[in-house]
Design a protein around this motif. Structure first.
Motif, PDB file in Angstrom:
ATOM      1  N   LEU A  94       0.725   6.118  -5.730  1.00  0.00           N
ATOM      2  CA  LEU A  94       1.444   6.481  -7.213  1.00  0.00           C
ATOM      3  C   LEU A  94       2.800   5.270  -7.302  1.00  0.00           C
ATOM      4  CD1 LEU A  94       1.920  10.096  -6.730  1.00  0.00           C
ATOM      5  CD2 LEU A  94      -0.026   8.943  -7.551  1.00  0.00           C
ATOM      6  N   TRP A  95       2.866   4.885  -8.410  1.00  0.00           N
ATOM      7  CA  TRP A  95       3.899   3.980  -9.044  1.00  0.00           C
ATOM      8  C   TRP A  95       4.786   4.940  -9.799  1.00  0.00           C
ATOM      9  CZ3 TRP A  95       3.627  -0.478  -6.238  1.00  0.00           C
ATOM     10  CH2 TRP A  95       2.423  -0.849  -5.520  1.00  0.00           C
ATOM     11  N   VAL A 125       7.471   4.246  -4.953  1.00  0.00           N
ATOM     12  CA  VAL A 125       6.147   4.032  -4.589  1.00  0.00           C
ATOM     13  C   VAL A 125       5.873   5.465  -3.495  1.00  0.00           C
ATOM     14  CG1 VAL A 125       4.324   2.926  -3.523  1.00  0.00           C
ATOM     15  CG2 VAL A 125       6.087   1.695  -4.751  1.00  0.00           C
ATOM     16  N   ALA A 126       4.862   6.209  -3.913  1.00  0.00           N
ATOM     17  CA  ALA A 126       4.528   7.315  -2.873  1.00  0.00           C
ATOM     18  C   ALA A 126       2.865   7.284  -2.561  1.00  0.00           C
ATOM     19  CB  ALA A 126       4.778   8.669  -3.806  1.00  0.00           C
ATOM     20  N   ILE A 151       3.993  16.536 -10.230  1.00  0.00           N
ATOM     21  CA  ILE A 151       4.910  15.193  -9.536  1.00  0.00           C
ATOM     22  C   ILE A 151       5.484  14.681 -10.893  1.00  0.00           C
ATOM     23  CG2 ILE A 151       4.708  12.869  -9.015  1.00  0.00           C
ATOM     24  CD1 ILE A 151       2.920  13.531  -6.948  1.00  0.00           C
ATOM     25  N   GLY A 152       4.696  14.728 -12.001  1.00  0.00           N
ATOM     26  CA  GLY A 152       5.237  14.250 -13.556  1.00  0.00           C
ATOM     27  C   GLY A 152       6.405  15.268 -13.949  1.00  0.00           C
ATOM     28  N   VAL A 172      11.608  12.085 -12.714  1.00  0.00           N
ATOM     29  CA  VAL A 172      10.505  11.157 -12.712  1.00  0.00           C
ATOM     30  C   VAL A 172      10.216  10.922 -14.691  1.00  0.00           C
ATOM     31  CG1 VAL A 172       7.964  11.045 -12.339  1.00  0.00           C
ATOM     32  CG2 VAL A 172       9.489  11.827 -10.637  1.00  0.00           C
ATOM     33  N   ARG A 173      10.071   9.781 -14.851  1.00  0.00           N
ATOM     34  CA  ARG A 173       9.826   9.253 -16.349  1.00  0.00           C
ATOM     35  C   ARG A 173       8.379   9.072 -16.296  1.00  0.00           C
ATOM     36  NH1 ARG A 173      14.808   7.961 -18.865  1.00  0.00           N
ATOM     37  NH2 ARG A 173      16.412   9.537 -17.646  1.00  0.00           N
ATOM     38  N   ALA A 174       7.718   8.449 -15.374  1.00  0.00           N
ATOM     39  CA  ALA A 174       6.365   8.028 -15.839  1.00  0.00           C
ATOM     40  C   ALA A 174       5.770   7.772 -14.332  1.00  0.00           C
ATOM     41  CB  ALA A 174       6.292   6.636 -16.528  1.00  0.00           C
ATOM     42  N   VAL A 175       4.576   8.049 -14.205  1.00  0.00           N
ATOM     43  CA  VAL A 175       3.707   7.859 -13.055  1.00  0.00           C
ATOM     44  C   VAL A 175       2.427   7.062 -13.275  1.00  0.00           C
ATOM     45  CG1 VAL A 175       2.501   8.921 -11.244  1.00  0.00           C
ATOM     46  CG2 VAL A 175       4.525  10.064 -12.072  1.00  0.00           C
ATOM     47  N   GLU A 176       2.166   5.923 -12.587  1.00  0.00           N
ATOM     48  CA  GLU A 176       1.034   5.559 -12.539  1.00  0.00           C
ATOM     49  C   GLU A 176       0.070   5.626 -11.277  1.00  0.00           C
ATOM     50  OE1 GLU A 176      -0.827   0.770 -12.547  1.00  0.00           O
ATOM     51  OE2 GLU A 176       1.256   1.266 -13.095  1.00  0.00           O
ATOM     52  N   THR A 177      -1.125   5.978 -11.409  1.00  0.00           N
ATOM     53  CA  THR A 177      -1.964   6.495 -10.311  1.00  0.00           C
ATOM     54  C   THR A 177      -2.912   5.479 -10.072  1.00  0.00           C
ATOM     55  OG1 THR A 177      -1.716   8.563 -10.982  1.00  0.00           O
ATOM     56  CG2 THR A 177      -3.483   8.058  -9.235  1.00  0.00           C
TER      57      THR A 177
END
Length: 337
Positions: A239-240, A274-275, A292-293, A298-303
């Protein structure tokens, strides 16, 4: 990769708590015959499913998380080439906006050559973006299966504990003697004091004293390395995350507190965290992403989904099993599996 049975999982969980615990100590803590504990652990290690390794917290090195895009059809070859670099601690093929992700351990004065010359020179690399690691909130060494009771954990844990921080200490180069001790343990975290002494060319009493000192200082950490799929967690993702500057700390601690999160690091770049997560299935991943979101900060999550892990803990993996060591320290013996 078939998940392990409960008895095997409990032995793995014990080694995650204390990778150097004797079979006798593990047996007493788990209420299992010593013979059964030793047999299960030995079988898992000899098959390459499980490895107990020494992870060096080298105060001379920093870490960089790398995202790489590849020419179509070349991602596997690029990933394998990245995994072969001795600086690469972890490498995996992923889906999404990147094709490969890796974590590199490298001294600052060698970072430019590695990122601007060595990585771009790999055939098939189209673009690579480096995110210098700033602060670790959680590492795989700190992630444990939640299978043991508090009493069982207490029976395994050492009375002392290494400092949790990484890359925040100051100090010079380890002595030549310490380097030889580290080399003896890095591919076999369960090496006996006699084996360490023989490999390092020192007395057994010196080996015991110096190894214990390295462990207590946190310079050397013992890690039970196993693919999460064997633990019933076959779905993994990188996750980014984006967070405002003042919210990174809160978001990092919140992520680290989640059982499904194995690794969290604050980085410099257009993402701030980064997770890595590991879950039983895609439904659980969806639920995790929802959770998580909604975390504070946390503002944004890229998977990006992990497609094929290639290297963990400096160990090259093939079909989920340890193949060989490919790290920066010269091992005292070859790692096979």
């Amino acid at each position: 990769m078939q998940p392990l049975g409960e008895a095997d999982l409990r032995v793995v969980a014990a080694l995650q708590v204390n990778g150097r615990a004797t079979w006798d100590r593990i047996g007493r803590a788990l209420g299992e015959p010593i013979r059964n504990v030793a047999r299960r652990a030995t079988r898992l290690m000899e098959s390459g499913v499980l490895s107990v390794i020494g992870v060096v917290d080298d105060r001379r090195l920093g870490s960089v998380v790398l995202r790489t895009r590849c020419r179509p059809g070349s991602a596997i070859d690029v990933g394998l080439a990245l995994a072969e670099l001795p600086e690469t601690r972890f490498a995996t093929l992923v889906s999404g906006s990147a094709d490969c992700t890796a974590e590199l351990s490298v001294a600052d004065d060698a970072l430019a050559d590695l990122l601007l010359r060595d990585v771009p020179a790999i055939d098939g690399v189209v673009e690579s973006v480096a995110y210098p690691a700033l602060h670790y909130f959680k590492t795989p060494q700190q992630w444990h299966l939640d299978l043991l009771t508090p009493q069982e954990v207490e029976g395994l844990r050492e009375r002392w504990a290494p400092p949790p921080e990484r890359f925040h200490r100051t100090g010079g180069k380890p002595s030549a003697e310490d380097e030889r001790i580290i080399a003896a343990v890095v591919t076999d975290g369960r090496a006996t004091h006699a084996e360490v002494a023989a490999a390092a060319g020192i007395s057994e009493s010196t080996a015991r004293r110096r190894l214990d000192s390295l462990l207590r200082q946190g310079v050397l950490r013992i890690r039970a390395e196993i693919e999460p799929a064997y633990l019933g967690l076959p779905v993994e993702a990188v996750l980014w995350l984006r967070a405002a500057g003042g919210e990174v700390e809160a978001a990092g601690h919140a992520l680290a507190g989640l059982a499904q999160v194995r690794y969290v690091v604050a980085v410099a770049g257009d993402h701030q965290l980064v997770a890595h997560v590991a879950v039983p299935g895609r439904f659980e991943l969806y639920e995790s992403l929802r959770e998580i979101g909604g975390l504070p900060g946390v503002r944004a999550v890229e998977t990006t989904m992990m497609l094929r892990p290639l290297k963990r803990g400096f160990m090259i993996k093939r079909d989920g099993r340890v193949h060989r060591w490919a790290g920066p320290h010269v091992p005292a013996r070859e790692a096979t599996g």
